[in-house]
Design a protein around this motif. Structure first.
Motif, mmCIF file in Angstrom:
data_model
loop_
_atom_site.group_PDB
_atom_site.id
_atom_site.type_symbol
_atom_site.label_atom_id
_atom_site.label_comp_id
_atom_site.label_asym_id
_atom_site.label_seq_id
_atom_site.Cartn_x
_atom_site.Cartn_y
_atom_site.Cartn_z
ATOM 1 N N ILE A 247 -4.295 11.097 4.317
ATOM 2 C CA ILE A 247 -5.596 11.091 3.935
ATOM 3 C C ILE A 247 -6.171 9.911 2.872
ATOM 4 N N GLU A 248 -5.082 9.311 2.357
ATOM 5 C CA GLU A 248 -5.610 8.238 1.445
ATOM 6 C C GLU A 248 -4.609 7.069 1.319
ATOM 7 N N THR A 249 -5.034 5.944 1.120
ATOM 8 C CA THR A 249 -4.203 4.818 0.819
ATOM 9 C C THR A 249 -4.650 4.158 -0.540
ATOM 10 N N HIS A 250 -3.571 3.639 -1.343
ATOM 11 C CA HIS A 250 -4.039 2.929 -2.223
ATOM 12 C C HIS A 250 -3.231 1.430 -2.171
ATOM 13 N N GLY B 142 0.388 5.727 0.451
ATOM 14 C CA GLY B 142 -0.509 6.656 0.964
ATOM 15 C C GLY B 142 0.158 7.710 1.612
ATOM 16 N N ASN B 143 -0.894 8.387 2.304
ATOM 17 C CA ASN B 143 -0.577 9.527 3.313
ATOM 18 C C ASN B 143 -1.805 9.458 4.347
ATOM 19 N N GLU C 149 0.963 -1.152 -0.016
ATOM 20 C CA GLU C 149 -0.143 0.050 0.068
ATOM 21 C C GLU C 149 0.906 1.180 0.009
ATOM 22 N N THR D 243 3.349 12.483 -0.128
ATOM 23 C CA THR D 243 3.491 12.000 1.089
ATOM 24 C C THR D 243 4.755 12.232 1.487
ATOM 25 N N ARG E 157 -4.433 9.495 -10.476
ATOM 26 C CA ARG E 157 -4.277 10.272 -9.216
ATOM 27 C C ARG E 157 -3.027 10.484 -8.750
#
Length: 110
Positions: free
Chosen positions: A10-13, A7-8, A5, A94, A90
């Motif tokens: 705020i969001e994770t992918h 991300g930061n 994964e 980070t 996107r």
């Protein structure tokens, strides 16, 4: 299935390897599957290891047809992340501490 994964706060992918043979990996990113040559994946992991160690540089994973799927660019402790699925892009920032778990999942390649 192997995954990591990125991300930061705020969001994770999630990036998942869902299939493999000697030449090609099938990866899932954003629910979209792409083929990646094993040699290109190894190049990505080596570049990621080097960029993370130096906190400077770029690692880019490309599909079988040469399109960038995941790009991580390290600059002075910050990491610019660019994910591509079809035509959807996107991008976010980070810091290297958020990349450490991904690198631990991938493993350091020398």
């Amino acid at each position: 299935m192997h995954h990591f994964e990125i991300g930061n706060e705020i969001e994770t992918h999630r990036f998942t390897i869902v299939g493999a043979d000697r030449n090609t990996l099938t990866v899932d990113l954003f629910g979209h599957r792409e083929g990646v040559h094993v040699a290109d994946y190894v190049r990505f992991v080596r570049a990621l290891t080097e960029a993370y160690t130096r906190l400077d540089g770029r690692a880019e994973l490309v599909s079988e047809i040469g399109n960038a799927l995941l790009t991580l660019t390290f600059k002075r402790g910050q990491v610019e992340v660019r994910l591509v699925r079809d035509r959807a892009v996107r991008a976010f920032r980070t810091n290297q501490s958020y990349v450490m778990p991904a690198l631990a999942q991938i493993g350091i390649v020398e």
